[in-house]
Design an enzyme around this catalytic site. Structure first.
Site, short mmCIF file in Angstrom:
data_model
loop_
_atom_site.label_atom_id
_atom_site.label_comp_id
_atom_site.label_asym_id
_atom_site.label_seq_id
_atom_site.Cartn_x
_atom_site.Cartn_y
_atom_site.Cartn_z
N GLY A 250 -11.84 -19.69 5.42
CA GLY A 250 -11.71 -19.44 6.85
C GLY A 250 -12.50 -18.22 7.29
O GLY A 250 -13.14 -18.23 8.35
N ASP A 251 -12.49 -17.17 6.47
CA ASP A 251 -13.27 -15.96 6.77
C ASP A 251 -14.76 -16.30 6.76
O ASP A 251 -15.54 -15.79 7.57
CB ASP A 251 -12.98 -14.87 5.74
CG ASP A 251 -11.49 -14.64 5.54
OD1 ASP A 251 -10.75 -14.76 6.53
OD2 ASP A 251 -11.09 -14.36 4.40
#
Length: 301
Positions: A250-251
């Site tokens: 996600g990052d």
């Protein structure tokens, strides 16, 4: 310039076992140690994509020094606030038949040290991007994100917030440039279990009505949806590949979106780059490299 903030960075100690037996002595098959924290992950992936950035946050004790050393060794610029009380946390991640995690609490952060972080943010000017990623540690006030966004309001800074739940709901009124909940987090914010793309888009638009400009929803193996500031809805299936590690995916999507946006200020291009970068990290044992991203980007195009 791009700035990332990690309030509670960590050393992630990852241990691989054939099997984990509770209550017994277990011996590892392999071990790795990485600097961790959502903002740090964003910084490292941006570095892999040749995007210069500065990692802000707090570091304490011998673990804090090691986190900073590793992030610098990776090639990132850092400007952490050194705290006096306690050590930055160690997170233990066990990979066996099932994945288990033990996350440390992190050190105490004083009002003076928080004020020092705000002072460092004085260098953020119009046209810069600030990424606020992750939860706020118990040592800090719950409204810290809000206070940062108030502090930078009307400066022309694009703020990206990668947070969940009440924390995210409290900051959307400050019109963040981008927020990135996943589909489950989006539903939880409204007390719903979302079924299908139409419901996901509906509640993403609710967040826009509350102030968010662009809402990026990750859906793991189902891809992602972007509801952009122009009212356009973008949907994309993920590229083909075997998921090896979901930590940091996600990052990485956030980092990829920023990298894609900086190229031509085109939101569709940013979205595609975000999906490629998030997938590249998921398909790798570590964070995505530029070569891995470019390969998947061609597949998506």
């Amino acid at each position: 310039m791009i700035f990332t903030v990690t309030f509670n960075p960590s050393l992630d100690y990852i241990v691989g076992l054939d099997s984990f037996r509770e209550g017994e002595v277990n011996r590892s098959e392999w071990e790795h140690t990485y600097p961790g924290g959502k903002g740090i992950n964003v910084s490292m992936v941006l570095k892999n994509l040749d995007i210069r950035n500065i990692a802000l946050g707090f570091m304490g004790g011998f673990t804090g020094k090691e986190i900073q050393r590793r992030v610098k060794e990776f090639g990132c610029y850092t400007d952490f606030v050194k705290i006096k009380a306690g050590n930055s946390r160690i997170n233990v991640k066990i990979k066996a038949q099932k994945e288990s995690e033990i996350n440390g609490q992190g050190p105490a952060i004083s009002k003076k040290e928080l004020a020092e972080l705000f002072k460092k943010m004085e260098s953020i000017v119009a046209g810069d991007i600030l990424v606020l990623a992750g939860s706020i540690p118990a040592a800090l006030p719950e409204d810290t994100y809000e206070n940062i966004m108030k502090h930078l309001e009307n400066r022309g800074v694009k703020i990206v917030v990668d947070a969940t739940g009440e924390l995210l709901l409290r900051v959307v009124k400050y019109r963040p440039f981008l927020i990135k909940p996943n589909n489950h987090e989006l539903g939880e914010m409204f007390g719903k279990t979302l079924k299908g793309h139409d419901e996901i888009v509906f509640y993403a638009k609710r967040l826009q009505e509350m102030g968010a400009q662009n809402v990026l929803i990750s859906m793991a193996g189902d891809g992602a949806i972007l509801v952009d500031e122009n009212g356009e809805i973008h949907k994309m299936k993920p590229p083909k590949g075997m998921v090896k590690n979901s930590v940091g995916a996600g990052d990485s999507m956030v980092a990829g979106f920023i990298a894609g946006y900086l190229k031509n200020k085109d939101l569709q291009e940013a979205f595609t780059m975000g999906v490629a970068t998030g997938s590249a990290s998921a398909f790798s044992e570590t964070l995505a490299t530029k070569a891995e991203v470019m390969t998947l980007l061609e597949q998506l195009k």
